[in-house]
Design a protein around this motif. Structure first.
Motif, PDB file in Angstrom:
ATOM      1  N   ASN A 308      -0.712  -2.950  88.317  1.00 21.70           N
ATOM      2  CA  ASN A 308      -0.485  -1.609  88.858  1.00 21.70           C
ATOM      3  C   ASN A 308       0.139  -0.738  87.771  1.00 21.70           C
ATOM      4  OD1 ASN A 308       1.369   0.485  90.131  1.00 21.70           O
ATOM      5  ND2 ASN A 308       0.245  -0.193  91.934  1.00 21.70           N
ATOM      6  N   ALA A 309      -0.487   0.392  87.457  1.00 21.50           N
ATOM      7  CA  ALA A 309      -0.045   1.231  86.341  1.00 21.50           C
ATOM      8  C   ALA A 309       1.390   1.718  86.526  1.00 21.50           C
ATOM      9  CB  ALA A 309      -0.990   2.420  86.179  1.00 21.50           C
ATOM     10  N   ASP A 310       1.756   2.123  87.736  1.00 23.58           N
ATOM     11  CA  ASP A 310       3.120   2.617  87.970  1.00 23.58           C
ATOM     12  C   ASP A 310       4.146   1.506  87.787  1.00 23.58           C
ATOM     13  OD1 ASP A 310       2.181   5.157  88.503  1.00 23.58           O
ATOM     14  OD2 ASP A 310       2.083   4.836  90.681  1.00 23.58           O
ATOM     15  N   LEU A 311       3.822   0.295  88.273  1.00 18.79           N
ATOM     16  CA  LEU A 311       4.757  -0.806  88.124  1.00 18.79           C
ATOM     17  C   LEU A 311       4.818  -1.289  86.679  1.00 18.79           C
ATOM     18  CD1 LEU A 311       3.888  -2.731  91.407  1.00 18.79           C
ATOM     19  CD2 LEU A 311       6.006  -1.499  90.902  1.00 18.79           C
ATOM     20  N   ALA A 312       3.705  -1.209  85.977  1.00 16.49           N
ATOM     21  CA  ALA A 312       3.721  -1.539  84.547  1.00 16.49           C
ATOM     22  C   ALA A 312       4.596  -0.552  83.787  1.00 16.49           C
ATOM     23  CB  ALA A 312       2.295  -1.537  83.993  1.00 16.49           C
ATOM     24  N   ALA A 313       4.491   0.731  84.132  1.00 14.71           N
ATOM     25  CA  ALA A 313       5.308   1.754  83.481  1.00 14.71           C
ATOM     26  C   ALA A 313       6.790   1.551  83.757  1.00 14.71           C
ATOM     27  CB  ALA A 313       4.868   3.136  83.949  1.00 14.71           C
ATOM     28  N   ALA A 314       7.096   0.930  84.920  1.00 13.07           N
ATOM     29  CA  ALA A 314       8.493   0.654  85.265  1.00 13.07           C
ATOM     30  C   ALA A 314       9.023  -0.591  84.547  1.00 13.07           C
ATOM     31  CB  ALA A 314       8.631   0.468  86.777  1.00 13.07           C
ATOM     32  N   GLY A 315       8.154  -1.264  83.786  1.00 19.32           N
ATOM     33  CA  GLY A 315       8.600  -2.370  82.951  1.00 19.32           C
ATOM     34  C   GLY A 315       8.381  -3.751  83.520  1.00 19.32           C
ATOM     35  N   TRP A 316       7.614  -3.885  84.619  1.00 22.90           N
ATOM     36  CA  TRP A 316       7.429  -5.192  85.227  1.00 22.90           C
ATOM     37  C   TRP A 316       6.310  -5.964  84.531  1.00 22.90           C
ATOM     38  CZ3 TRP A 316      11.380  -6.652  87.808  1.00 22.90           C
ATOM     39  CH2 TRP A 316      12.137  -5.724  88.539  1.00 22.90           C
ATOM     40  N   LYS A 317       6.652  -7.199  84.087  1.00 23.24           N
ATOM     41  CA  LYS A 317       5.719  -8.070  83.371  1.00 23.24           C
ATOM     42  C   LYS A 317       5.574  -9.384  84.130  1.00 23.24           C
ATOM     43  CE  LYS A 317       7.714  -6.139  79.165  1.00 23.24           C
ATOM     44  NZ  LYS A 317       8.853  -5.539  79.894  1.00 23.24           N
ATOM     45  N   PHE A 318       4.379  -9.949  84.104  1.00 22.93           N
ATOM     46  CA  PHE A 318       4.082 -11.142  84.892  1.00 22.93           C
ATOM     47  C   PHE A 318       4.917 -12.333  84.434  1.00 22.93           C
ATOM     48  CE2 PHE A 318       1.512 -15.016  85.645  1.00 22.93           C
ATOM     49  CZ  PHE A 318       1.508 -14.982  87.027  1.00 22.93           C
ATOM     50  N   TYR A 319       5.470 -13.064  85.412  1.00 28.06           N
ATOM     51  CA  TYR A 319       6.300 -14.239  85.130  1.00 28.06           C
ATOM     52  C   TYR A 319       5.670 -15.517  85.688  1.00 28.06           C
ATOM     53  CZ  TYR A 319      10.402 -17.368  85.376  1.00 28.06           C
ATOM     54  OH  TYR A 319      11.273 -18.431  85.262  1.00 28.06           O
ATOM     55  N   ASN A 320       5.289 -15.512  86.978  1.00 24.68           N
ATOM     56  CA  ASN A 320       4.785 -16.738  87.588  1.00 24.68           C
ATOM     57  C   ASN A 320       4.092 -16.404  88.907  1.00 24.68           C
ATOM     58  OD1 ASN A 320       4.342 -19.475  87.981  1.00 24.68           O
ATOM     59  ND2 ASN A 320       6.451 -20.062  87.514  1.00 24.68           N
ATOM     60  N   ALA A 321       3.413 -17.409  89.495  1.00 24.68           N
ATOM     61  CA  ALA A 321       2.735 -17.184  90.784  1.00 24.68           C
ATOM     62  C   ALA A 321       2.438 -18.508  91.455  1.00 24.68           C
ATOM     63  CB  ALA A 321       1.432 -16.405  90.578  1.00 24.68           C
TER      64      ALA A 321
END
Length: 629
Positions: A308-321
């Motif tokens: 999600n572009a807005d969440l990426a801009a907020a600095g969220w990076k994938f960790y686990n799933a």
């Protein structure tokens, strides 16, 4: 008189023998050593007039030539739920047979009645074998008995019969036994609906001779104009009405309009454009995710930006799933070697606490399953069950409950860490007759005795009943350990709980947290709002991170109201009748998939971090490094 003398002097004789001991030449031979046994049936589906053959065999993989070294008795029962049907469903059914010494296997013939079953009525029966003193693999053989071998037509991996406009879907036909010759199922579509499909349209589905299933794929067209959801109808017919008649002659498919977005609260596409498409790690991306779902899986690596572009801009990076997609990978995502043939996640442990089992026994192997559609299903049924340690005793109900994280170990259940700087997303839905339930997805501090602070984050609670309605509640709780009262902040929203929604938490820092549903933030909590001593949402006060929990929690005074139950010794019990709507579905094999059964379904759980690196986020803490996505 003789008996009196014997009874009087026998204890003295035994005592003398105990002191003197036995000579070697007086020793009796040891009893025969028992052999491992296995039970198999010639089929799992039968019709009236057929014969079930139950085979009891000596089975030792390390010693395949092993045979029985004594005669032993095999006791048999047949039950439809709790009802004994051994004398009513079978022409002859022995309650006991003798397995002869020196044999490797024995067949037991169980002929089924010739008439008496209603058309399309299906009996789900467990044929149970028991041998006293012997170990038996899979002693319960589940079978289905009907008047015919009915062929079921359905959408593959799609029990909701719902697709998005422009997607493909697969229609499958499944017979309970292999068909003896090619079986054609004709498919017709109303003329005014053919415009929704790409041409040419499949007009026939074939089960090849010797096969038990067949399938065809339909491709729908994406109409860029704003329209509405459509109902698509597929009609089926076959000439095989005698041997393998159709159980259903029609399917209705809901095709959802994808060009109209709902509100941020109600539409999960504010988070992901295609929420149902699974993530896959580099290794699993090469496996069968795409083949299984007919979708292009998303290849994700640690520290990738949020899609999600807005969440990426907020600095969220994938960790686990945890994706729960039904593919077998290494290490395995599930264990399915159990009596009920359910796939139970390896990366979640049983939340079998005494409090969790006040009402229902937690048996995850029976009451949870990773479905072929790729989600975790947890159910609760009125099936007599025994509570597992540390609880004990009989319960009227069985259920599932899980936990993970917060252990500070390398166990598979500690595959994730929930710390400051984490965003957790859960795609879930809640279905069935849930009156009285409070289903929850929540986080708490480590429960070790040395824990000085208590943090609780209820990402979702769904109390359902006359007192609470049917809302999504999201709440923060905090306090020092042992404090009688705690600070809290909550939000609740009216949403459609039976639809897929994305519930999320952002632990933004040690001074701010927020939760939301789909694209809307519902509640934000800042340190400045609480008393200093109650602020527990820091890594320092939760050195092992937070523990993640899934529970179903029925029945609930919060949902039903205190007056609709009785409190004895501090334990509240709902009045009789609270479970109306699903209490009569007590046959596990027959009713486990009944739409009335209360259930929690999790499609996936994903975490992101707002740190510059994984090592900065984890801070040297121990976790299991396996990838279950």
């Amino acid at each position: 008189m003789i008996k009196r003398i014997l009874y009087r002097f026998l204890p003295v004789c035994l005592l003398i023998i105990g002191f003197v001991g036995c000579k070697d030449d007086d020793a009796e031979l040891a009893l025969p050593k028992t052999v491992p046994l296995k039970v198999e049936a010639n089929a799992t589906s039968f019709v009236m007039g057929e014969k079930m053959v139950l085979t009891v065999k000596v089975f030792d993989a390390k010693n395949p030539e092993l045979v029985s070294n004594e005669d032993f008795d095999v006791y048999l029962t047949a039950k439809d739920g709790e009802k004994d049907v051994s004398k009513t469903l079978f022409k002859s059914f022995p309650s006991m047979v003798t397995f002869p010494k020196g044999e490797k296997s024995m067949d037991i013939e169980l002929p089924i009645i010739d008439n008496g079953l209603e058309p399309k009525a299906k009996l789900y029966v467990n044929v149970i074998s028991f041998v006293r003193g012997y170990t038996m693999t899979d002693p319960t053989v589940p079978i289905v008995v009907s008047d015919h071998h009915y062929t079921v037509v359905s959408l593959k991996n799609n029990s909701d019969n719902t697709i998005n406009e422009g997607e493909t879907f697969t229609v499958q036909a499944q017979a309970p036994v292999a068909v003896t010759s090619d079986m054609d199922i004709n498919i017709t579509i109303p003329e005014d609906q053919k415009r929704f499909y790409e041409s040419p349209l499949p007009i026939k589905l074939t089960l090849k001779a010797g096969a038990k299933s067949g399938e065809v794929t339909f491709r729908t067209i994406h109409n860029p104009e704003l329209t509405q959801d459509e109902k698509l109808t597929l009609n089926f017919s076959t000439v095989e009405d005698v041997l393998y008649p159709l159980d259903n002659e029609k399917i209705e498919v809901t095709m959802k309009e994808i060009d109209v977005m709902g509100t941020k609260l109600l539409d999960e596409r504010w988070v992901y454009e295609h929420p149902a498409i699974p993530f896959a790690s580099s290794d699993n991306y090469k496996a069968k995710v795409d083949e299984l779902y007919g979708l292009q899986s998303v290849k994700m690596q640690e520290m990738n930006e949020h899609p999600n572009a807005d969440l990426a801009a907020a600095g969220w990076k994938f960790y686990n799933a945890w994706e729960f997609h039904g593919i077998s990978v290494s290490p395995p995502m599930w264990s399915d070697n159990n009596t009920w043939n359910n796939k139970v996640p390896q990366f979640l442990a049983a939340r079998n606490t005494v409090i969790a089992q006040n009402h229902a026994a937690i048996i995850n192997t029976q009451f949870s399953n990773i479905t072929d559609e790729g989600y975790l299903r947890m159910i609760q049924m009125k099936v007599p069950s025994t509570a597992t340690a540390p609880a004990s005793g009989a319960r009227d109900y069985g259920t599932a409950a899980f936990y993970a994280c917060g252990t500070g170990s390398a166990w598979a259940s500690n595959n994730q860490l929930i710390l400051e700087g984490c965003r957790m997303e859960i795609r879930a839905r809640f279905r069935g007759e849930r009156n009285g339930f409070n289903m929850g997805m929540w986080l708490i501090s480590d429960e070790a005795g040395t824990q000085q602070y208590y943090s609780e984050i209820d990402i979702l609670e769904n109390p359902v009943g006359s007192a609470a309605g049917n809302k999504a509640h999201q709440t923060f709780h905090g306090k020092p350990a042992g404090a009688t009262e705690k600070s809290s902040k909550t939000a609740n929203r009216e949403i459609e709980m039976g639809d897929w929604n994305i519930y999320w938490l952002e632990w933004r820092s040690g001074e701010e947290l927020a939760m939301g549903i789909n694209g809307e933030e519902t509640v934000c909590l800042k340190k400045s709002e609480w008393k200093e001593e109650d602020w527990t949402f820091t890594n320092e006060k939760n050195p092992k991170g937070l523990k993640f929990i899934l529970t179903m929690g029925a029945p609930s005074p919060w949902a039903l109201g205190e007056s609709n139950g009785t409190t004895i010794n501090g334990v509240w019990t709902a009045n009789p009748g609270w479970d109306t709507g699903f209490a009569n579905f007590t046959n596990y094999d027959q009713d486990r998939d009944n739409p009335a059964i209360p259930r929690m379904e999790i499609d996936w759980i994903r975490t992101y971090i707002n740190k510059t690196s994984k090592s900065e986020y984890e801070g040297g803490r121990t976790r299991n490094g396996n990838k279950y996505y």
